[in-house]
Write a protein that holds these residues in place. Structure first.
Motif, PDB file in Angstrom:
ATOM      1  N   UNK A   1      69.002  -2.948  73.768  1.00  0.00           N
ATOM      2  CA  UNK A   1      69.553  -4.179  73.486  1.00  0.00           C
ATOM      3  C   UNK A   1      68.581  -5.266  73.710  1.00  0.00           C
ATOM      4  N   UNK A   2      67.929  -5.306  74.942  1.00  0.00           N
ATOM      5  CA  UNK A   2      67.174  -6.165  75.253  1.00  0.00           C
ATOM      6  C   UNK A   2      65.755  -6.273  74.324  1.00  0.00           C
ATOM      7  N   UNK A   3      65.375  -4.906  74.070  1.00  0.00           N
ATOM      8  CA  UNK A   3      64.241  -4.967  73.274  1.00  0.00           C
ATOM      9  C   UNK A   3      64.617  -5.653  71.753  1.00  0.00           C
TER      10      UNK A   3
ATOM     11  N   UNK B   1      64.503  -9.506  72.326  1.00  0.00           N
ATOM     12  CA  UNK B   1      63.146  -9.936  72.286  1.00  0.00           C
ATOM     13  C   UNK B   1      62.312  -9.882  71.184  1.00  0.00           C
ATOM     14  N   UNK B   2      62.664  -8.824  70.569  1.00  0.00           N
ATOM     15  CA  UNK B   2      62.288  -8.746  69.015  1.00  0.00           C
ATOM     16  C   UNK B   2      62.610  -9.891  68.093  1.00  0.00           C
ATOM     17  N   UNK B   3      63.900 -10.291  68.199  1.00  0.00           N
ATOM     18  CA  UNK B   3      64.176 -11.450  67.385  1.00  0.00           C
ATOM     19  C   UNK B   3      63.743 -12.601  67.800  1.00  0.00           C
ATOM     20  N   UNK B   4      63.241 -12.933  69.026  1.00  0.00           N
ATOM     21  CA  UNK B   4      62.808 -14.152  69.350  1.00  0.00           C
ATOM     22  C   UNK B   4      61.141 -14.184  69.701  1.00  0.00           C
ATOM     23  N   UNK B   5      60.612 -13.022  69.258  1.00  0.00           N
ATOM     24  CA  UNK B   5      59.147 -13.068  69.443  1.00  0.00           C
ATOM     25  C   UNK B   5      58.579 -13.716  68.211  1.00  0.00           C
TER      26      UNK B   5
ATOM     27  N   UNK C   1      69.795  -2.770  68.551  1.00  0.00           N
ATOM     28  CA  UNK C   1      71.080  -3.303  68.916  1.00  0.00           C
ATOM     29  C   UNK C   1      72.324  -2.128  68.923  1.00  0.00           C
ATOM     30  N   UNK C   2      72.237  -1.719  67.784  1.00  0.00           N
ATOM     31  CA  UNK C   2      73.352  -0.546  67.336  1.00  0.00           C
ATOM     32  C   UNK C   2      73.094   0.522  68.331  1.00  0.00           C
TER      33      UNK C   2
END
Length: 176
Positions: A162-164, A167-171, A98-99
């Protein structure tokens, strides 16, 4: 028609992500982060990476040795090693993604704004009717187009990061 356009955009984004991932993996493992050509001994070239040091001799012989200690590494390589290899810490990885995405997005904007501003003024000056036709007029240079591409790539890369991270946090983790 619009659905096909989004599919192509997703495909392009995945291709950029794949190229970035491959480049990142190669960057992580090759011992070419720093090189040193000793003036006293021009027959050897030293190359340092995150994981090993290699000596290339004039005959083409390459001898590599793993770093003896993490703490013996120069500070920039210690930090690089930590940032590149934090796969076992998903929370930290999300924060870094994200950063990085935000940083790349800001870099893209700060590249696009001045390039577009100069382009806008160039267009206004080019079409200025108060200037006689015999006066030469400025036109876009190659750097204008290069700046637009650079800004777009930086912004797209930031968006992908940012999108990855999202998606990594909701996986959900796979079942064992």
């Amino acid at each position: 028609m619009a659905g096909g356009c989004w599919a192509k955009a997703r495909g392009g984004g995945m291709l950029l992500a794949l190229l970035g991932w491959i480049s990142s993996c190669v960057t992580t493992f090759v011992p070419l982060w720093k090189n040193l050509n000793l003036e006293l001994n021009e027959l050897e070239v030293w190359n340092m990476g995150l994981w090993q040091v290699c000596i290339t001799q004039e005959e083409g012989v390459v001898e590599c040795q793993a770093h003896g200690s993490f703490l013996a590494l120069p500070p920039e390589l210690r930090i690089s090693r930590l940032l590149i290899t934090c796969e076992d810490k998903p929370g930290r990885k999300r924060q870094l993604l994200l950063g990085g995405g935000v940083t790349l997005g800001v870099a893209g904007i700060t590249t696009l704004v001045p390039v577009s501003w100069v382009a806008y003024d160039t267009v206004l000056d080019f079409w200025d009717e108060t200037v006689p036709d015999i006066v030469p007029r400025w036109e876009f240079g190659e750097a204008t187009f290069l700046g637009w591409f650079a800004g777009a790539f930086l912004a797209a890369g930031g968006l992908l990061l940012a999108c990855s991270a999202r998606s990594a946090s909701t996986a959900t983790p796979l079942a064992p």
